[in-house]
Enzyme design. Structure first.
Site, mmCIF file in Angstrom:
data_model
loop_
_atom_site.group_PDB
_atom_site.id
_atom_site.type_symbol
_atom_site.label_atom_id
_atom_site.label_comp_id
_atom_site.label_asym_id
_atom_site.label_seq_id
_atom_site.Cartn_x
_atom_site.Cartn_y
_atom_site.Cartn_z
ATOM 1 N N GLY A 37 -23.637 12.487 20.418
ATOM 2 C CA GLY A 37 -22.909 13.705 20.770
ATOM 3 C C GLY A 37 -22.734 14.678 19.634
ATOM 4 N N PRO A 38 -23.719 14.842 18.751
ATOM 5 C CG PRO A 38 -25.828 15.087 17.788
ATOM 6 C CD PRO A 38 -25.070 14.244 18.761
ATOM 7 C CG LEU A 53 -20.265 22.031 17.955
ATOM 8 C CD1 LEU A 53 -20.148 20.857 16.998
ATOM 9 C CD2 LEU A 53 -19.395 23.197 17.483
ATOM 10 C CB ALA A 77 -19.238 19.073 20.538
ATOM 11 C CE LYS A 78 -17.693 15.973 26.912
ATOM 12 N NZ LYS A 78 -16.508 16.026 27.801
ATOM 13 N N GLY A 79 -22.872 20.341 23.875
ATOM 14 C CA GLY A 79 -23.546 21.630 23.823
ATOM 15 C C GLY A 79 -22.665 22.758 23.323
ATOM 16 C CE1 TYR A 91 -26.495 5.097 28.436
ATOM 17 C CE2 TYR A 91 -28.497 5.441 27.171
ATOM 18 C CZ TYR A 91 -27.125 5.352 27.233
ATOM 19 O OH TYR A 91 -26.381 5.526 26.089
#
Length: 308
Positions: free
Chosen positions: A198-199, A205, A201-203, A51
């Site tokens: 990623g809970p 949810l 899902a790229k925003g 990163y």
């Protein structure tokens, strides 16, 4: 904040934790986000040497230098890069892993890493050699525990059978339910925990889910078309309200499975952090709501890198 045991280790991680990749390059801003996360009960910070090509570890290290005893730090290795070069090559060799840990420790400004993870992996890697490196680092006291970050079932199976990993970090959310088919139960049977990245899902949810779908999923997402995603996200909002936000629901979904030790979310601002911290105020997710969410989304499976 509730904590869950990481595998069979003596590490206990907060149910929600901070993925540091999105912190940015402003050290003061990053410190503010990290301080508020820790104050709220988050005790696990996840970074990686790749990163920012080492810069993220430096920023995290600077931000936590007075709070080391309050937290668990996880970082990753396996991508070889040189300072000033924005390119990398995959290198899971014992030599690189043992060199990489020293570089990460120096950048983080700490004496040991709580959770050291292989950042990827293929079935053609020298897996026994990689495991040997991690085992030696643990014996030397430079790492407390080790795991892998992978969504490849065949690689995960190899480490389950051959190593003493305590965790697997993988993408998992209500739209990407691939781990449910085979991985979660496999890991549960071997007392290995999941760190769910990623809970949200790229925003898609999140509370801003409709907008996120419109500009992040023009070509769909996994096996979903954009129209399908828009329909799901609109119904997703129906499970929210005064007692639960969209962000809280997303975190609750992945944490419903006991194999998941923590849901690792990213935050590039204090506001985003607070949106995720609303999880702490949410009404518990009922079994009925959980099953309704499963019926709303697709039960998709991994199609590549299959287990033998």
């Amino acid at each position: 904040m509730n904590k869950r045991q990481l595998g069979s280790s003596d590490l206990y991680v907060s149910e929600i934790s901070l993925g540091c990749m999105s912190l940015g390059s402003d050290t003061n801003k990053a410190k503010e986000i990290i301080d508020q996360a820790i104050d709220a009960g988050i005790n696990y910070l996840d970074t990686a040497d790749l990163y920012g090509f080492g810069q993220n570890e430096k920023i995290v290290g600077e931000a936590v230098k007075d709070r080391r005893e309050d937290i668990l730090i996880g970082t990753k290795v396996g991508n070889r890069f040189s300072a000033g070069q924005e390119d990398w090559t995959w290198d899971p060799s014992k030599k690189h892993i043992k060199e990489g840990v020293k570089d990460s420790l120096q950048r983080l400004g700490i004496d040991y890493i709580d959770l050291y993870q292989l950042h990827g992996g293929t079935i053609d890697d020298p897996i026994n050699e990689s495991i040997e490196a991690f085992e030696e680092l643990r014996q030397e006291g430079l790492v407390r525990e080790y795991g892998i970050s992978s969504i490849r079932p065949n690689v995960i199976k190899e480490y389950v059978e051959k190593s003493n990993i305590v965790s697997v970090m993988m993408q998992y959310n209500a739209l990407d339910r691939r781990p449910e088919e085979e991985i979660l139960n496999l890991l549960s049977n071997h007392s290995i925990s999941v760190l769910a990245r990623g809970p949200l899902a790229k925003g898609m949810l999140s509370s801003d889910g409709i907008n996120k779908v419109q500009y992040k999923a023009e070509n769909g997402f996994l096996e979903y078309s954009q129209d399908e995603l828009l329909t799901i996200v609109k119904e997703w909002q129906g499970y929210t309200g005064d007692k639960r936000t969209a962000e809280a629901l997303a975190l609750q979904y992945v944490l419903h499975h006991p194999t998941v030790a923590t849901a690792v979310f990213g935050a590039s601002s204090v506001d985003q952090l607070h949106d995720n911290l609303r999880y702490l105020e949410a009404e518990p997710l009922s079994e009925q709501s959980y099953e309704e969410i499963q019926a709303l989304t697709k039960d998709i499976t991994y199609q590549k890198h299959r287990m033998k």
